[in-house]
Design a protein around this motif. Structure first.
Motif, mmCIF file in Angstrom:
data_model
loop_
_atom_site.group_PDB
_atom_site.id
_atom_site.type_symbol
_atom_site.label_atom_id
_atom_site.label_comp_id
_atom_site.label_asym_id
_atom_site.label_seq_id
_atom_site.Cartn_x
_atom_site.Cartn_y
_atom_site.Cartn_z
ATOM 1 N N MET A 16 43.435 46.344 21.146
ATOM 2 C CA MET A 16 44.089 45.986 22.408
ATOM 3 C C MET A 16 44.573 44.547 22.344
ATOM 4 S SD MET A 16 42.549 46.178 26.262
ATOM 5 C CE MET A 16 43.529 45.661 27.667
ATOM 6 N N THR A 17 45.759 44.268 22.892
ATOM 7 C CA THR A 17 46.302 42.917 22.900
ATOM 8 C C THR A 17 45.629 42.080 23.981
ATOM 9 O OG1 THR A 17 48.064 43.611 24.403
ATOM 10 C CG2 THR A 17 48.533 43.691 22.039
ATOM 11 N N ILE A 18 45.746 40.765 23.837
ATOM 12 C CA ILE A 18 45.134 39.877 24.818
ATOM 13 C C ILE A 18 45.880 39.989 26.141
ATOM 14 C CG2 ILE A 18 44.340 38.318 23.024
ATOM 15 C CD1 ILE A 18 46.593 36.400 23.841
ATOM 16 N N PRO A 19 45.221 39.731 27.259
ATOM 17 C CA PRO A 19 45.882 39.837 28.563
ATOM 18 C C PRO A 19 47.012 38.815 28.695
ATOM 19 C CG PRO A 19 43.673 38.914 28.778
ATOM 20 C CD PRO A 19 43.793 39.398 27.387
ATOM 21 N N SER A 20 48.027 39.179 29.478
ATOM 22 C CA SER A 20 49.205 38.327 29.624
ATOM 23 C C SER A 20 49.197 37.527 30.919
ATOM 24 C CB SER A 20 50.482 39.180 29.566
ATOM 25 O OG SER A 20 50.467 40.166 30.589
ATOM 26 N N SER A 21 48.147 37.644 31.712
ATOM 27 C CA SER A 21 48.057 36.893 32.964
ATOM 28 C C SER A 21 46.592 36.740 33.358
ATOM 29 C CB SER A 21 48.819 37.614 34.083
ATOM 30 O OG SER A 21 48.174 38.842 34.415
ATOM 31 N N ILE A 22 46.370 35.889 34.346
ATOM 32 C CA ILE A 22 45.000 35.691 34.844
ATOM 33 C C ILE A 22 44.489 36.972 35.502
ATOM 34 C CG2 ILE A 22 43.565 34.358 36.434
ATOM 35 C CD1 ILE A 22 45.604 32.051 36.070
ATOM 36 N N ASP A 23 45.346 37.636 36.254
ATOM 37 C CA ASP A 23 44.943 38.878 36.924
ATOM 38 C C ASP A 23 44.548 39.942 35.899
ATOM 39 O OD1 ASP A 23 45.325 37.851 39.453
ATOM 40 O OD2 ASP A 23 47.406 38.536 39.589
ATOM 41 N N GLU A 24 45.286 40.021 34.794
ATOM 42 C CA GLU A 24 44.935 40.979 33.741
ATOM 43 C C GLU A 24 43.602 40.607 33.104
ATOM 44 O OE1 GLU A 24 47.835 41.807 30.800
ATOM 45 O OE2 GLU A 24 49.387 42.392 32.228
ATOM 46 N N THR A 25 43.317 39.303 33.018
ATOM 47 C CA THR A 25 42.035 38.855 32.473
ATOM 48 C C THR A 25 40.886 39.259 33.394
ATOM 49 O OG1 THR A 25 43.162 36.948 31.477
ATOM 50 C CG2 THR A 25 40.759 36.869 31.586
ATOM 51 N N VAL A 26 41.097 39.103 34.702
ATOM 52 C CA VAL A 26 40.090 39.547 35.677
ATOM 53 C C VAL A 26 39.829 41.040 35.515
ATOM 54 C CG1 VAL A 26 39.575 39.850 38.126
ATOM 55 C CG2 VAL A 26 40.626 37.723 37.335
ATOM 56 N N ASP A 27 40.893 41.818 35.380
ATOM 57 C CA ASP A 27 40.762 43.271 35.213
ATOM 58 C C ASP A 27 40.061 43.612 33.901
ATOM 59 O OD1 ASP A 27 42.079 43.619 37.597
ATOM 60 O OD2 ASP A 27 44.033 43.978 36.686
ATOM 61 N N LEU A 28 40.388 42.875 32.831
ATOM 62 C CA LEU A 28 39.759 43.104 31.534
ATOM 63 C C LEU A 28 38.252 42.912 31.615
ATOM 64 C CD1 LEU A 28 40.666 43.327 28.302
ATOM 65 C CD2 LEU A 28 39.879 40.968 28.320
ATOM 66 N N LEU A 29 37.839 41.823 32.268
ATOM 67 C CA LEU A 29 36.411 41.547 32.426
ATOM 68 C C LEU A 29 35.755 42.585 33.327
ATOM 69 C CD1 LEU A 29 36.645 37.669 32.863
ATOM 70 C CD2 LEU A 29 35.789 38.881 30.861
ATOM 71 N N ALA A 30 36.461 42.997 34.369
ATOM 72 C CA ALA A 30 35.914 43.995 35.293
ATOM 73 C C ALA A 30 35.670 45.323 34.592
ATOM 74 C CB ALA A 30 36.852 44.186 36.481
ATOM 75 N N ARG A 31 36.556 45.681 33.653
ATOM 76 C CA ARG A 31 36.348 46.930 32.899
ATOM 77 C C ARG A 31 35.088 46.863 32.054
ATOM 78 N NH1 ARG A 31 42.011 46.626 32.239
ATOM 79 N NH2 ARG A 31 41.830 45.862 30.098
ATOM 80 N N GLY A 32 34.669 45.657 31.726
ATOM 81 C CA GLY A 32 33.413 45.482 30.999
ATOM 82 C C GLY A 32 32.246 45.206 31.921
ATOM 83 N N ASN A 33 32.428 45.503 33.222
ATOM 84 C CA ASN A 33 31.388 45.296 34.237
ATOM 85 C C ASN A 33 30.957 43.830 34.336
ATOM 86 O OD1 ASN A 33 31.358 47.976 34.967
ATOM 87 N ND2 ASN A 33 29.612 48.507 33.679
ATOM 88 N N TYR A 34 31.930 42.921 34.167
ATOM 89 C CA TYR A 34 31.650 41.492 34.332
ATOM 90 C C TYR A 34 32.437 41.004 35.534
ATOM 91 C CZ TYR A 34 30.411 36.725 33.098
ATOM 92 O OH TYR A 34 29.871 35.460 33.112
ATOM 93 N N VAL A 35 31.714 40.516 36.534
ATOM 94 C CA VAL A 35 32.341 40.035 37.761
ATOM 95 C C VAL A 35 32.577 38.536 37.614
ATOM 96 C CG1 VAL A 35 32.160 39.864 40.264
ATOM 97 C CG2 VAL A 35 31.122 41.806 39.071
ATOM 98 N N ALA A 36 33.835 38.153 37.401
ATOM 99 C CA ALA A 36 34.170 36.743 37.166
ATOM 100 C C ALA A 36 34.951 36.181 38.340
ATOM 101 C CB ALA A 36 35.002 36.610 35.888
ATOM 102 N N ASP A 37 34.704 34.911 38.667
ATOM 103 C CA ASP A 37 35.558 34.261 39.657
ATOM 104 C C ASP A 37 36.858 33.842 38.982
ATOM 105 O OD1 ASP A 37 35.047 31.873 38.258
ATOM 106 O OD2 ASP A 37 33.384 31.352 39.577
ATOM 107 N N ARG A 38 37.834 33.432 39.777
ATOM 108 C CA ARG A 38 39.170 33.174 39.235
ATOM 109 C C ARG A 38 39.188 31.967 38.290
ATOM 110 N NH1 ARG A 38 43.919 35.417 40.011
ATOM 111 N NH2 ARG A 38 45.824 34.225 39.559
#
Length: 303
Positions: free
Chosen positions: A1-23
């Motif tokens: 999988m390629t790296i996320p292209s935005s901050i929102d995609e990074t939040v979603d990427l972490l969420a898919r791994g069950n990691y709740v991250a702040d912005r």
């Protein structure tokens, strides 16, 4: 999988791994991935620093290479060493065959086939799925000479092997460095990294984490646990409970079929939450009862 292209995609990427991250955390992770820079994460033990590297490796489909740091760690355990037994066998075989050119023999036994690659050198090797995630965990536990050795690795993504030369990564690994701040990391290393302080979560985020990591815990119990832990962190304890301890406590209470916190359940299970006897002795009994009463009063006021 390629790296996320935005901050929102990074939040979603972490969420898919069950990691709740702040912005703010998602932003620095996105920048580290986008810029190809190492990321230094500092914070108290148990706030989820190491988990970030694990989630990134899993979500991106990359290999996770972990270097667990400790006092006395050297290049032999962290970077590379020579397979001395295989080298001695090669030398004896060459002698038995009558090889007399010691220069050529030396070049042969100090070739890459006798090189044992440790985590850092492994992270510089090419991989079909893409550059791996290199986790340098608890760097503050190592000695300063090893920290100084890392400067070449983190700035140029290369390792110098005197007998062979310089081994450089074709594509830099994703590097996550963690520190519990038991000592200060040198400025020279910090300059090579992006930096983020990972703090304890607020109540809302901790409740969201608990729902993901301990889904069997009843809603009322989860809210009581988070409220109790948040109040403990406001006390002057020897070691505040981290997120990992909150999850452990929730799972322990759920295993005992608790549906809400009471004085007995708290006193019986504090060992799952606090790891020092002085802290347990201070919280158990009347102090636990006081905190529970504050939680009940706050709940009634909210209703």
């Amino acid at each position: 999988m390629t790296i996320p292209s935005s901050i929102d995609e990074t939040v979603d990427l972490l969420a898919r791994g069950n990691y709740v991250a702040d912005r703010s955390l998602a932003t620095v992770i996105f920048l580290a991935l986008k810029m190809g820079r190492p990321l230094l994460l500092e914070g108290e033990a148990g706030v989820g620093k190491t988990e970030i590297a694990k989630v990134l490796a899993d979500a991106l489909g990359r290999r996770l290479i972990r270097l667990q740091c400790y006092e006395g760690l050297d290049t032999g355990a962290a970077v590379y060493e020579w397979n001395y037994q295989a080298q001695m066998i090669e030398i004896r075989l060459a002698e038995a065959e009558g090889v007399e050119d010691r220069t050529e023999l030396g070049k042969d036994v100090f070739s890459e086939r006798f090189l044992i690659r440790r985590p850092i050198l492994q992270a510089l090797e090419p991989a079909i799925e893409g550059p791996p995630v290199l986790l340098i965990d608890e760097l503050d536990r190592t000695d300063e000479p090893f920290e100084a050795y890392l400067l070449e690795v983190l700035s140029d993504f290369q390792v110098s092997v005197p007998e062979i030369g310089t081994i450089k990564a074709g594509h830099p690994p994703i590097v996550i460095v963690t520190s519990n701040r038991t000592r200060e990391i040198h400025d020279a290393l910090k300059r090579r990294c992006l930096y983020h302080w990972v703090d304890y979560p607020d109540a809302e985020r901790e409740l969201a984490i608990l729902k993901l990591k301990a889904p069997a815990t009843p809603e009322k119990l989860s809210r009581d646990i988070v409220a109790f832990v948040q109040k403990l962190r406001a006390m002057d304890l020897y070691k505040n409970p981290g997120i990992a301890e909150t999850i452990d406590w929730a799972q322990a209470l759920t295993a005992l079929d608790a549906v809400a916190l009471d004085r007995q359940s708290v006193n019986d299970t504090l060992g799952a939450l606090l790891k020092y006897q002085d802290d347990i002795a201070r919280v158990s009994g009347s102090e636990a009862a006081r905190i529970l009463e504050e939680i009940r009063m706050a709940a009634r006021a909210a209703d």
